[in-house]
Design a protein around this motif. Structure first.
Motif, mmCIF file in Angstrom:
data_model
loop_
_atom_site.group_PDB
_atom_site.id
_atom_site.type_symbol
_atom_site.label_atom_id
_atom_site.label_comp_id
_atom_site.label_asym_id
_atom_site.label_seq_id
_atom_site.Cartn_x
_atom_site.Cartn_y
_atom_site.Cartn_z
ATOM 1 N N THR A 1 167.051 59.079 89.495
ATOM 2 C CA THR A 1 167.202 59.548 88.101
ATOM 3 C C THR A 1 165.832 59.748 87.315
ATOM 4 O O THR A 1 165.610 60.356 86.414
ATOM 5 C CB THR A 1 168.174 58.634 87.304
ATOM 6 O OG1 THR A 1 167.145 57.131 87.298
ATOM 7 C CG2 THR A 1 169.251 58.370 87.661
ATOM 8 N N ALA A 2 164.697 59.243 88.022
ATOM 9 C CA ALA A 2 163.199 59.591 87.512
ATOM 10 C C ALA A 2 163.386 58.945 86.142
ATOM 11 O O ALA A 2 162.606 59.442 85.415
ATOM 12 C CB ALA A 2 162.849 60.882 87.655
ATOM 13 N N VAL A 3 163.741 57.691 85.910
ATOM 14 C CA VAL A 3 163.791 57.039 84.542
ATOM 15 C C VAL A 3 163.352 55.744 84.974
ATOM 16 O O VAL A 3 164.118 55.105 85.945
ATOM 17 C CB VAL A 3 165.026 57.089 83.862
ATOM 18 C CG1 VAL A 3 165.099 56.180 82.599
ATOM 19 C CG2 VAL A 3 165.250 58.604 83.449
ATOM 20 N N ALA A 4 162.760 54.945 84.242
ATOM 21 C CA ALA A 4 162.259 53.643 84.612
ATOM 22 C C ALA A 4 161.955 52.932 83.047
ATOM 23 O O ALA A 4 161.394 53.886 82.061
ATOM 24 C CB ALA A 4 161.313 53.205 85.724
ATOM 25 N N ALA A 5 161.975 51.745 83.226
ATOM 26 C CA ALA A 5 161.374 50.801 81.814
ATOM 27 C C ALA A 5 160.852 49.560 82.479
ATOM 28 O O ALA A 5 161.195 49.009 83.450
ATOM 29 C CB ALA A 5 162.471 50.783 80.841
ATOM 30 N N ILE A 6 159.948 48.978 81.428
ATOM 31 C CA ILE A 6 159.577 47.537 81.625
ATOM 32 C C ILE A 6 160.114 46.889 80.495
ATOM 33 O O ILE A 6 160.225 47.251 79.381
ATOM 34 C CB ILE A 6 157.935 47.422 81.981
ATOM 35 C CG1 ILE A 6 157.733 46.148 82.234
ATOM 36 C CG2 ILE A 6 157.144 47.986 80.342
ATOM 37 C CD1 ILE A 6 157.010 45.944 83.352
ATOM 38 N N ALA A 7 160.625 45.659 80.677
ATOM 39 C CA ALA A 7 161.408 44.835 79.894
ATOM 40 C C ALA A 7 160.827 43.247 80.073
ATOM 41 O O ALA A 7 160.280 43.128 80.925
ATOM 42 C CB ALA A 7 162.864 45.019 79.804
ATOM 43 N N VAL A 8 161.703 42.576 79.540
ATOM 44 C CA VAL A 8 161.502 40.984 79.619
ATOM 45 C C VAL A 8 162.762 40.333 79.749
ATOM 46 O O VAL A 8 163.419 40.693 79.230
ATOM 47 C CB VAL A 8 160.221 40.169 78.584
ATOM 48 C CG1 VAL A 8 158.925 40.714 78.467
ATOM 49 C CG2 VAL A 8 161.175 40.245 77.160
ATOM 50 N N ARG A 9 162.437 39.274 80.473
ATOM 51 C CA ARG A 9 163.761 38.567 80.740
ATOM 52 C C ARG A 9 164.092 38.061 79.631
ATOM 53 O O ARG A 9 163.219 37.133 78.708
ATOM 54 C CB ARG A 9 163.705 37.415 81.859
ATOM 55 C CG ARG A 9 163.810 37.804 83.196
ATOM 56 C CD ARG A 9 163.658 36.533 84.227
ATOM 57 N NE ARG A 9 162.396 35.827 84.009
ATOM 58 C CZ ARG A 9 161.513 35.810 84.888
ATOM 59 N NH1 ARG A 9 161.550 36.563 85.956
ATOM 60 N NH2 ARG A 9 160.458 35.048 84.658
ATOM 61 N N PRO A 10 165.470 37.901 79.066
ATOM 62 C CA PRO A 10 165.960 37.059 77.850
ATOM 63 C C PRO A 10 165.505 35.550 78.117
ATOM 64 O O PRO A 10 165.489 35.017 79.088
ATOM 65 C CB PRO A 10 167.291 37.487 77.621
ATOM 66 C CG PRO A 10 167.666 37.792 78.976
ATOM 67 C CD PRO A 10 166.726 38.359 79.808
ATOM 68 N N GLU A 11 165.464 34.928 76.897
ATOM 69 C CA GLU A 11 165.122 33.444 76.775
ATOM 70 C C GLU A 11 166.140 32.750 77.493
ATOM 71 O O GLU A 11 167.218 33.378 77.273
ATOM 72 C CB GLU A 11 164.631 32.807 76.028
ATOM 73 C CG GLU A 11 163.314 33.253 75.515
ATOM 74 C CD GLU A 11 162.389 32.510 74.441
ATOM 75 O OE1 GLU A 11 163.057 31.722 73.660
ATOM 76 O OE2 GLU A 11 161.342 33.020 73.965
#
Ligand SMILES: C[S@@+](CC[C@H](N)C(=O)[O-])C[C@H]1O[C@@H](n2cnc3c(N)ncnc32)[C@H](O)[C@@H]1O
Length: 243
Positions: free
Chosen positions: A82-92
């Motif tokens: 899909t040529a889509v990505a993101a960076i996120a953080v794990r929830p607490e």
């Protein structure tokens, strides 16, 4: 562009950073309120068209946040079709409600299985997915397998399943037929590793050992398939009107 890559790298340096590889993982992460750093794509129009088809409620947000990267830069971050990505953080880590079963995977080995188990656990409303052993349940391959549904329920790697409360129901082909049992809402459902099944210690601790029906000649089901059948049994038999 250079800014977006730099922002990505900043987020990636956080110990709780996770990569969302592909549109579906990004979609679910956004739907379930993940803290997302930057969303990148190869083709803005194509990504927004995908959002229009699969997640219209996210089109405006993605239109504001998408950053287009040239192919070489994007390839370093994702090779998802899909040529889509993101960076996120794990929830607490939040307290796990015991109003629905907790799924526990005892030393799973395959990332795709863990992702698929998380996906079905999220879909059927399990309270959490816990894993023991060395496989990181937040590895990008697991997130890809869950389509980002890690953000829909607590997902945790635990040193041991010993301290987790609730009636412990272990799933094993040698147990009692699940069709003769009901699964309480506060149950801890334990599934064994692909190679060696449920450990002797957990089997000894189990309040019940349950078997999913199989015709003669079939040795066992796939791990994620087993989680799906058990949770579906719970969902079908829990009190009417509770979900
Ligand atoms: C691929 S199976 C493991 C097979 C393994 N060789 C064994 O000895 O159990 C992975 C897990 O799925 C669950 N499972 C698979 N088939 C099952 C069945 N017929 N009844 C209950 N659980 C099953 C169990 O929790 C099992 O540990």
């Amino acid at each position: 562009m250079r800014d977006a890559v730099a922002v990505w790298r900043d987020w990636a340096s956080r110990p709780d950073a996770v990569v969302l590889d592909g549109f579906h993982a990004v979609k679910h992460a956004l739907r379930f309120d993940a803290e997302v750093g930057v969303v990148v794509c190869a083709d803005r129009e194509a990504a927004l068209a995908l959002a229009g088809a699969l997640a219209p409620e996210l089109v405006a947000r993605l239109a504001a946040e998408l950053v287009v990267l040239p192919p070489d830069a994007l390839r370093e971050l994702t090779t998802h079709p899909t040529a889509v990505a993101a960076i996120a953080v794990r929830p607490e880590a939040a307290e796990i409600p015991r109003t629905a079963p907790v799924v526990a995977l005892d030393r799973p080995r395959q990332a795709g299985n863990v992702g698929a188990a998380i996906r079905v656990a999220a879909g059927l409303g399990a309270a959490a997915v816990l894993t023991s052993g060395t496989l990181d349940p937040w590895h990008p391959t697991v997130l890809r397998g869950s389509a980002g549904l890690h953000f829909a329920l607590p997902v945790r790697q635990v040193a041991s399943l010993d301290g987790v409360a609730g009636p412990l129901l272990a799933f094993d082909a040698g147990g009692t037929d699940l069709r003769t049992a009901t699964i309480p809402d506060d149950a801890l459902l334990v599934f064994g590793s692909e190679r060696s099944g449920v450990s002797d210690e957990l089997r000894a601790r189990a309040d019940r050992v349950l078997r999913l029906p199989m015709r003669p000649g079939v040795s066992s089901y796939n791990l994620a398939t087993s989680v799906a059948m058990a949770l579906y049994h719970w969902a079908c038999h829990r009190a009417a009107g509770s979900g």
